[in-house]
Structures are given as structure tokens and as C-alpha cells.
Design an enzyme around this catalytic site. Structure first.
Site, PDB file in Angstrom:
ATOM      1  CE1 TYR A 151      -3.529   2.699   0.356  1.00 44.34           C
ATOM      2  CE2 TYR A 151      -2.102   3.526   2.119  1.00 44.34           C
ATOM      3  CZ  TYR A 151      -3.162   3.709   1.236  1.00 44.34           C
ATOM      4  OH  TYR A 151      -3.843   4.907   1.224  1.00 44.34           O
ATOM      5  NE  ARG A 198       0.617  13.261  11.403  1.00 46.29           N
ATOM      6  CZ  ARG A 198       0.707  14.182  10.448  1.00 46.29           C
ATOM      7  NH1 ARG A 198       1.632  15.123  10.532  1.00 46.29           N
ATOM      8  NH2 ARG A 198      -0.099  14.152   9.409  1.00 46.29           N
ATOM      9  NE  ARG A 208      -9.364   6.090   4.375  1.00 41.01           N
ATOM     10  CZ  ARG A 208      -8.535   6.840   3.671  1.00 41.01           C
ATOM     11  NH1 ARG A 208      -8.110   7.975   4.145  1.00 41.01           N
ATOM     12  NH2 ARG A 208      -8.120   6.444   2.492  1.00 41.01           N
ATOM     13  CG  PHE A 268      11.146  19.007  -3.781  1.00 42.93           C
ATOM     14  CD1 PHE A 268       9.857  19.382  -3.433  1.00 42.93           C
ATOM     15  CD2 PHE A 268      11.309  17.882  -4.580  1.00 42.93           C
ATOM     16  CE1 PHE A 268       8.747  18.657  -3.866  1.00 42.93           C
ATOM     17  CE2 PHE A 268      10.217  17.147  -5.023  1.00 42.93           C
ATOM     18  CZ  PHE A 268       8.931  17.539  -4.655  1.00 42.93           C
TER      19      PHE A 268
HETATM   20  C1  PS7 Z   1       4.307  15.077  -6.474  1.00 43.79           C
HETATM   21  C2  PS7 Z   1       5.534  16.506  -4.769  1.00 43.79           C
HETATM   22  C3  PS7 Z   1      11.345  12.683  -3.082  1.00 43.79           C
HETATM   23  C4  PS7 Z   1      12.121  10.427  -3.966  1.00 43.79           C
HETATM   24  C5  PS7 Z   1      -0.606  14.314  -2.883  1.00 43.79           C
HETATM   25  C6  PS7 Z   1       6.772  13.176  -1.748  1.00 43.79           C
HETATM   26  C7  PS7 Z   1      -1.571   9.983   0.056  1.00 43.79           C
HETATM   27  C8  PS7 Z   1       3.047  11.042   2.523  1.00 43.79           C
HETATM   28  O1  PS7 Z   1      -2.148   8.824   3.310  1.00 43.79           O
HETATM   29  O2  PS7 Z   1      -2.945  13.276   2.411  1.00 43.79           O
HETATM   30  O3  PS7 Z   1      -3.935  10.385   2.544  1.00 43.79           O
HETATM   31  O4  PS7 Z   1      -3.130  10.475   4.914  1.00 43.79           O
HETATM   32  O5  PS7 Z   1      -1.248  13.453   4.314  1.00 43.79           O
HETATM   33  C9  PS7 Z   1       3.775  15.004  -4.004  1.00 43.79           C
HETATM   34  C10 PS7 Z   1      10.162  10.546  -2.501  1.00 43.79           C
HETATM   35  C11 PS7 Z   1       0.445  12.090  -2.982  1.00 43.79           C
HETATM   36  C12 PS7 Z   1       5.652  11.071  -1.042  1.00 43.79           C
HETATM   37  C13 PS7 Z   1       0.823  10.369  -0.423  1.00 43.79           C
HETATM   38  C14 PS7 Z   1       2.611  14.124  -4.141  1.00 43.79           C
HETATM   39  C15 PS7 Z   1       9.107  11.175  -1.726  1.00 43.79           C
HETATM   40  C16 PS7 Z   1      -0.874  11.436  -3.003  1.00 43.79           C
HETATM   41  C17 PS7 Z   1       4.534  11.772  -0.360  1.00 43.79           C
HETATM   42  C18 PS7 Z   1       1.959  14.012  -2.791  1.00 43.79           C
HETATM   43  C19 PS7 Z   1       7.738  10.855  -2.294  1.00 43.79           C
HETATM   44  C20 PS7 Z   1      -0.763  10.109  -2.376  1.00 43.79           C
HETATM   45  C21 PS7 Z   1       0.921  12.974   2.155  1.00 43.79           C
HETATM   46  C22 PS7 Z   1       3.520  10.758   0.108  1.00 43.79           C
HETATM   47  O6  PS7 Z   1      -0.478  13.110   1.898  1.00 43.79           O
HETATM   48  O7  PS7 Z   1      -1.604  11.246   3.154  1.00 43.79           O
HETATM   49  C23 PS7 Z   1       4.491  15.501  -5.051  1.00 43.79           C
HETATM   50  C24 PS7 Z   1      11.153  11.208  -3.152  1.00 43.79           C
HETATM   51  C25 PS7 Z   1       0.578  13.409  -2.888  1.00 43.79           C
HETATM   52  C26 PS7 Z   1       6.665  11.685  -1.650  1.00 43.79           C
HETATM   53  C27 PS7 Z   1      -0.453  10.180  -0.882  1.00 43.79           C
HETATM   54  C28 PS7 Z   1       1.176  10.963   0.872  1.00 43.79           C
HETATM   55  C29 PS7 Z   1       1.564  12.269   1.015  1.00 43.79           C
HETATM   56  C30 PS7 Z   1       2.509  11.241   1.148  1.00 43.79           C
HETATM   57  P1  PS7 Z   1      -2.779  10.193   3.501  1.00 43.79           P
HETATM   58  P2  PS7 Z   1      -1.633  12.830   3.013  1.00 43.79           P
HETATM   59 MN    MN Z   2      -5.166   8.888   1.097  1.00 48.98          MN
HETATM   60 MN    MN Z   3      -3.589  14.225   9.321  1.00 52.07          MN
END
Ligand code: PS7
Ligand code: MN
Ligand code: MN
Ligand code: MN
Ligand code: MN
Ligand code: MN
Length: 358
Positions: A151, A198, A208, A268
Site C-alpha cells: 500500500y 501519526r 480506515r 525539496f
Molecule cells: C508530487 C511533490 C522525493 C524520492 C498528494 C513526496 C496519500 C506522505 O495517506 O494526504 O492520505 O493520509 O497526508 C507530491 C520521494 C500524494 C511522497 C501520499 C505528491 C518522496 C498522493 C509523499 C503528494 C515521495 C498520495 C501525504 C507521500 O499526503 O496522506 C508531489 C522522493 C501526494 C513523496 C499520498 C502521501 C503524502 C505522502 P494520507 P496525506
Molecule cells: Mn489517502
Molecule cells: Mn492528518
């Protein structure tokens, strides 16, 4: 430092930056500091995935509708005029989908190689989300540790893969990173696992669950029991095992960052990782995760921003400081005391090999 000039942007792109600022937890600022060539592709990548996650997180959409919506999301993102007026986990996320037609206009202007990476990752993530949403509906959900990690791969490992491909395409990262995808995977896993540990109480209220049965069932009979004040000791032991599982990614995250060649890209990628190790420290041995929403303080976040925008040596110092705090809190009565102690030792040792202290 480069600045956006909204007077030279299309109205749609200005709208995209508006929703980036509205919806992103911590990413908006770092994305806008990116090198201009990376800025728009990564901002749009973020908005596409934020839109997709809004559908995944919207627990008012019945599964019969949610599953096909997730699986068709890559079609929506190229359909002129597509918008969605749902409930959204919060108002800002809902608004993004209400104005998604403007994101679509900008997506169509991207260089084909950038669009193709974003589309490929979106298809894979959306189908993974759909599989797990369906399983949860059928009372299966995340059962084993490999399923938990699968997941996390779908929702974060894949984001890392897409970003690494974008960085290498622009020569902002060492192409060798593409041959070491396990390092990229660790970057996503570390962020996502920290988020899942968290948010356990918030997710529980939304009905969930992402903590694998294989882990929590060692401590309580029923998932709800984890949140009973009478079971706090068991619940904390359970969270320690979750923390131990997350900590194993820390050294590979540091190694990944050694492959970044450009300062704005380094910032970043490093800021979220430093926030994650600080969040792990905050979560560890903290019963509040079972009844409230905890966050690192603004002051700590500011300091982490400063420390994550210099170089790998400074980020390693940050990781070492938090690793030591975690090791100090480790409780000899905890069933994973020895393994947590070893995991902290391994992180420190890895930092020592990168930057020996004579
Ligand atoms: C394309 C910058 C840098 C190699 C929106 C950044 C959910 C933790 O699980 O809503 O719904 O509670 O709090 C970001 C690796 C992803 C992972 C991911 C896209 C790092 C949608 C971030 C961010 C890879 C899917 C938090 C993953 O959201 O989570 C860009 C390198 C998005 C990264 C989800 C989660 C982000 C997350 P949840 P949140
Ligand atoms: Mn989600
Ligand atoms: Mn939260
Ligand atoms: Mn979410
Ligand atoms: Mn609009
Ligand atoms: Mn979450």
C-alpha cells in the site's frame, strides 16, 4: 533565487498555484522554490495526485462509485472541462476538484516526456488505491506487513519513482539513482509510514485502518481495543513495533539524498524527510497518537527547514540528533527494546561512514 511572475502566467496556471498553496501540507513552499524548469511539472504532478487522494480519502463516496472513479482518473486528467463536486475530506481539497478543469488545461501544455511520467504514476497509484479501498470494504484490508508495504508503495513509493525520473530527465539527480530504485522506494515508504503511524486516530474515526493485522493483533484482540485507555501499555508497544518498521528506511533515505545534484531539488527532497524523522521522535512512546492529532511545533518545523536547505552533512546531523532522542526514550520493558536500539545504532553507524568524526 527565481520568482514566479503571475503577470506572465496564464490564468489557469495562477489558479493551479492558488490550489497548490491551499491544499499542500508543507509541499507548497518547497515546490515554489524549485528551479523554474522543474517548478510547473512538479506542481502539476502534486495537484494531480492531491486530486486523486481527495477521492481516495472521501469516505462519503460509496465504494461502487469510488472504485471506478479511481481507476478512470487518468482519463479524467485528459478530459477537457472535467471537474468533480464531491464532499472532500476538507473544503480546500474539494475546491481543487471543482476547479480541476484548469489543472487539465495546464497538464496539456507539458512536455510529452513529463506528462507521460505523471500519467504512468497516476495509473499505477490509482489502481493500487482502488484495490485497497475495495479490500477494506470487504473487511480484508491491510493484513500482512508485505501488504502494508505494498500500500505504501502505491501511494508514496510510486511518487518517489515519478519524481526521480523527472529529476534524472532534467539532470538534477545522478542517473545511478534509477538503478537503485530501492533507495527511492525508501524515501516514499519513510514518509508514508510516518503519516500512517501519526494519523492512526484520525483514520480510525474515518473507519480506515492501515496498521497491518499481523502487527496489531499481537497486542489487542480487536482493532478498536487499541484506542481504549485501559490498553495504553499494549497500544504503545504496538506503536513501537510500527516505529521500528519505519526506522529501517532512514539510512537509505540519507543515501538517496547523496545522489541529488541541484540545491533546490535537495531542499525539496530533504525537508519532508527531516520532518519525518522529527515526527517519528514525536510519535515514539507517545500515547497521544491514540486520542489526538499531533504535529511537530512550528518552531521545530522552522529549524528543520533551515537545517534541510544546506547540505547532506547538516541533514545527517539532524537525523543523528533525532535518532539519539529516540534511543533515549526507548524503554527496556518494551518487547522491541533491543531491535529499536539496534536500528538507532545502525542509523548512527551509517552517518559515521558518510561523515567520519575522525
Ligand atoms: C508530487 C511533490 C522525493 C524520492 C498528494 C513526496 C496519500 C506522505 O495517506 O494526504 O492520505 O493520509 O497526508 C507530491 C520521494 C500524494 C511522497 C501520499 C505528491 C518522496 C498522493 C509523499 C503528494 C515521495 C498520495 C501525504 C507521500 O499526503 O496522506 C508531489 C522522493 C501526494 C513523496 C499520498 C502521501 C503524502 C505522502 P494520507 P496525506
Ligand atoms: Mn489517502
Ligand atoms: Mn492528518
Ligand atoms: Mn490524504
Ligand atoms: Mn475555476
Ligand atoms: Mn494520513
Amino acid at each position: 533565487v527565481h520568482r514566479r511572475d503571475p503577470s506572465k502566467e496564464s490564468k489557469e496556471l495562477t489558479t493551479c498555484f492558488h490550489y497548490l498553496n491551499m491544499t499542500s501540507r508543507s509541499f507548497a513552499a518547497v515546490i515554489q522554490e524549485l528551479n523554474p524548469d522543474m517548478l510547473v511539472p512538479i506542481a502539476l504532478f502534486y495537484l494531480v495526485l492531491r486530486g486523486l487522494d481527495t477521492i481516495e480519502d472521501d469516505m462519503t463516496i460509496p465504494i461502487e462509485k469510488k472504485e471506478p472513479m479511481l481507476r478512470d482518473f487518468d482519463k479524467y486528467m485528459k478530459t477537457d472541462g472535467w471537474t468533480f463536486d464531491g464532499n472532500g475530506p476538507n473544503e480546500k481539497d474539494r475546491d481543487l476538484l471543482v476547479h480541476f478543469d484548469e489543472v487539465i488545461v495546464e497538464l496539456k501544455k507539458l512536455k510529452k516526456n513529463y506528462y507521460d511520467i505523471i500519467e504512468d504514476i497516476t495509473i499505477k497509484m490509482a489502481n493500487g488505491m482502488a484495490d485497497y479501498a475495495l479490500a477494506a470494504e470487504n473487511n480484508k484490508g491491510v493484513e500482512t506487513v508485505p501488504q502494508y508495504e505494498e500500500y505504501c508503495h502505491y501511494v508514496a513509493g510510486l511518487v518517489g519513482e515519478g519524481l526521480t525520473r523527472l529529476f534524472v530527465a532534467g539532470n538534477w539527480a545522478n542517473p545511478a539513482l534509477l538503478e537503485r530504485m530501492e533507495l527511492t522506494e525508501s524515501m516514499g515508504q519513510f514518509l508514508q509510514k510516518t503519516n500512517i503511524i501519526r494519523d492512526v486516530h484520525e483514520d480510525f474515526l474515518d473507519k480506515r485502518r492501515f496498521w497491518p493485522t499481523e502487527i496489531w493483533s499481537k497486542y489487542v484482540d480487536k482493532w478498536e481495543d487499541l484506542f481504549e485507555p485501559a490498553n495504553r501499555t499494549k497500544a504503545l508497544q504496538c506503536s513501537s513495533e510500527m516505529v521500528l518498521n519505519a526506522l529501517k528506511h532512514a539510512d537509505e533515505c540519507l543515501f538517496y539524498m547523496a545522489g541529488i545534484r541541484e540545491q533546490s531539488v535537495f531542499n525539496f527532497v530533504a525537508i519532508p524527510q527531516s520532518m519525518a524523522i522529527a515526527t517519528i521522535d514525536l510519535i515514539f512512546q507517545n500515547p497521544a497518537i491514540f486520542y489526538s492529532h499531533i504535529k511537530i511545533t512550528k518552531g521545530d518545523a522552522c529549524q528543520l527547514m533551515i537545517e534541510s536547505t544546506q547540505n547532506l552533512r547538516v541533514v545527517c546531523d539532524t537525523f543523528r540528533r533525532y535518532t539519539r532522542r529516540i534511543a533515549k526514550k526507548n524503554d527496556p520493558r518494551d518487547p522491541h527494546f533491543l531491535e529499536i536500539s539496534a536500528a538507532c545504532g545502525k542509523i548512527e553507524q551509517f552517518i559515521e561512514t558518510l561523515f567520519p568524526t575522525q
